[in-house]
Design an enzyme around this catalytic site. Structure first.
Site, PDB file in Angstrom:
ATOM      1  N   GLU A 206       0.824  -1.211   0.000  1.00 50.58           N
ATOM      2  CA  GLU A 206       0.000   0.000   0.000  1.00 50.58           C
ATOM      3  C   GLU A 206       0.859   1.263   0.000  1.00 50.58           C
ATOM      4  OE1 GLU A 206      -3.034  -0.169   3.011  1.00 50.58           O
ATOM      5  OE2 GLU A 206      -3.978  -1.896   2.068  1.00 50.58           O
ATOM      6  N   GLU A 286      -7.785  -1.273  14.727  1.00 47.61           N
ATOM      7  CA  GLU A 286      -8.601  -2.112  13.828  1.00 47.61           C
ATOM      8  C   GLU A 286      -8.245  -3.579  14.022  1.00 47.61           C
ATOM      9  OE1 GLU A 286      -8.292  -0.756   9.782  1.00 47.61           O
ATOM     10  OE2 GLU A 286      -8.769  -2.718   8.962  1.00 47.61           O
ATOM     11  N   LYS A 337     -15.784  -1.861   3.085  1.00 46.93           N
ATOM     12  CA  LYS A 337     -15.083  -2.198   1.841  1.00 46.93           C
ATOM     13  C   LYS A 337     -16.126  -2.786   0.886  1.00 46.93           C
ATOM     14  CE  LYS A 337     -10.632  -3.599   3.911  1.00 46.93           C
ATOM     15  NZ  LYS A 337      -9.939  -4.768   4.530  1.00 46.93           N
ATOM     16  N   SER A 367      -5.641  -3.799  -0.331  1.00 47.03           N
ATOM     17  CA  SER A 367      -4.193  -3.778  -0.598  1.00 47.03           C
ATOM     18  C   SER A 367      -3.909  -4.001  -2.082  1.00 47.03           C
ATOM     19  CB  SER A 367      -3.476  -4.810   0.267  1.00 47.03           C
ATOM     20  OG  SER A 367      -4.063  -6.078   0.109  1.00 47.03           O
TER      21      SER A 367
HETATM   22  P1  PGA Z   1      -6.435  -6.165   2.643  1.00 47.16           P
HETATM   23  O1  PGA Z   1      -5.921  -5.169   3.757  1.00 47.16           O
HETATM   24  O2  PGA Z   1      -7.005  -5.355   1.539  1.00 47.16           O
HETATM   25  O3  PGA Z   1      -5.217  -6.927   2.254  1.00 47.16           O
HETATM   26  O4  PGA Z   1      -7.472  -7.031   3.309  1.00 47.16           O
HETATM   27  C1  PGA Z   1      -6.614  -4.037   4.141  1.00 47.16           C
HETATM   28  C2  PGA Z   1      -7.070  -4.135   5.566  1.00 47.16           C
HETATM   29  O5  PGA Z   1      -6.881  -5.166   6.233  1.00 47.16           O
HETATM   30  O6  PGA Z   1      -7.654  -3.182   6.073  1.00 47.16           O
HETATM   31 ZN    ZN Z   2      -7.885  -4.323   8.135  1.00 50.15          ZN
END
Ligand code: PGA
Ligand code: ZN
Length: 425
Positions: A206, A286, A337, A367
């Site tokens: 990221e 988180e 998300k 990510s």
């Molecule tokens: P991921 O990570 O997109 O790899 O799940 C982002 C997060 O955990 O907030």
């Molecule tokens: Zn997360």
């Protein structure tokens, strides 16, 4: 006429170079594209990303999934009104009603529903965030960003156990100011890391800095020092994404201290980061326990008056899972998300429910993301309050920051930190 007239699907690449799905939805003469993002630290409750498992891209290809979906599902979507997110969701779920969309996956539906929203905005000659504001019944406002400074876990070859150490420009009065503060903090963190002998030109998935430090606490201290060196003490704070599901073996949490493996039960694991919140300016945590670790989540419920206790894998942007969490008062905020929910409508329903119960909402990228900027409009139009995109670096991250800068230039109402996080400062 504002109905869907045509849908094109093809295989594209995400920011990790992994195949994903692109959808182009036509509403009459207007068309828009959206590409599905994908996670690395995915939770087991989120909508699935189904891959073909054949020879293309060593099994990661999605062309077969696209061909099947185009044949079996797409014809039923033609004719649905572009701003009827509910009907689009209902029709998609009539083909696959499983909670994790195990038949076709969530990757194709999420791309189609996002592209439909964007095409409808074009057709209606309004900004994408305005369509979302109307759907949610929210007042548009720019989100307060939480921005990755140092990465570990699944996003950085497990350099440290923690996945993200982020900074929040809590007292910034404008989005531009906040972004510049975080840029400064990253620059200061870079200097400290360079002095320790790490290569600061290498970045994680990221865009965050990374390196094999002695353990999580050294990385938190590094970001705390960077805030101090940037002369932003008391004005910017730290957020952690512990991504604890990644560390849990079903019984214990396996972490590392100075290279040695340490096993902790749920109580000791939560106590470990509870110690950090008293020591460092941490205001948001988180996934401080694994997604199904009831004991860990119950421990965290005691901390909801001290920090933003944020659930990602635990709720997976699923309405029914959020409701369970609200019922137990185990947290006070949720990550949103869209691809975890599988459709735009489902993601917005979860967001609305969280807001109705006065939980904070943090709209988040993945990510594995893309150069598209719709996430910025989603966070702004829904009045989510906060956004998490990754670092200030890499174009799949800056596309969102740059869109927010554009909206800020266009005088969309700025964020209101007081409301969201003041009680934790
Ligand atoms: P991921 O990570 O997109 O790899 O799940 C982002 C997060 O955990 O907030
Ligand atoms: Zn997360």
């Amino acid at each position: 006429m504002a109905e869907i007239t045509r849908i094109d699907l093809w295989q594209a690449l995400d920011s990790r170079g992994t195949p994903t799905v692109a959808a182009r939805v036509h509403i009459g003469s207007h068309a828009a594209t959206a590409i599905a993002p994908s996670g690395a630290s995915t939770g087991s409750h989120e909508a699935l990303f189904l891959r073909d498992g054949k020879t293309s891209f060593d099994g990661l290809g999605v062309t077969d999934a696209i061909a099947t979906f185009t044949k079996e599902v797409v014809p039923a979507l033609i004719g649905i009104t572009g701003n009827d997110f509910f009907e689009l969701d209902r029709t998609l779920r009539s083909f696959d009603s499983t909670p994790t969309q195990s038949r076709y996956g969530g990757h194709i539906p999420v791309a189609i529903t996002l592209a439909t929203w964007l095409a409808y905005a074009k057709r209606a000659h309004v900004q994408p965030y305005e369509v979302i504001a109307q759907h949610v019944g929210a007042k548009s406002s720019l989100p307060l960003p939480m921005i990755n400074i140092f990465s570990g876990g699944a996003h950085a070859g497990r350099a440290i156990d923690l996945q993200d150490i982020l900074a929040i420009p809590t007292l910034a009065s404008t989005f531009q100011e906040g972004l510049e503060w975080i840029w400064k903090i990253r620059e200061e963190a870079k200097k400290i890391l360079a002095k320790k002998g790490f290569d600061v030109s290498l970045v994680a998935d990221e865009g965050g800095l990374t390196g094999k430090l002695s353990g999580d606490e050294e990385a938190i201290a590094l970001v705390a020092d960077a805030i101090e060196n940037a002369k932003l003490t008391g004005k910017a704070h730290i957020a952690l994404d512990i991504a604890a599901s990644q560390l849990f073996d079903g019984k214990n949490y396996v972490v590392h201290e100075s290279g040695a493996e340490v096993r902790l039960d749920s109580t000791s694991f939560v106590a470990r980061w509870r110690g950090w919140i008293t020591e460092y300016p941490i205001i948001s945590v988180e996934d401080g326990a694994a997604e199904d670790d009831e004991e860990g989540w119950s421990e965290q419920s005691q901390l909801t008056s001290q920090v933003q206790v944020l659930g990602d894998d635990r709720y997976a942007t699923q309405l029914n899972r959020l409701r369970l969490g609200i019922g137990k008062s185990e947290a006070n905020s949720i990550l949103i998300k869209p691809n975890q929910a599988g459709t735009l409508f489902a993601a917005l329903s979860t967001l609305k429910e969280a807001k109705a119960h006065r939980w904070n909402t943090v709209v988040s990228a993945r990510s594995g993301d893309t150069e598209e900027s719709w996430l910025a409009d989603l966070a702004t139009g829904s009045g989510a309050g906060q956004i998490k995109v990754g670092s200030t670096h890499r174009s799949e991250r800056t596309s969102k920051w740059n869109r927010l800068l554009e909206l800020s230039h266009d005088r969309v109402t700025p964020f209101n930190t007081e409301r969201a996080l003041n009680r934790f400062i």
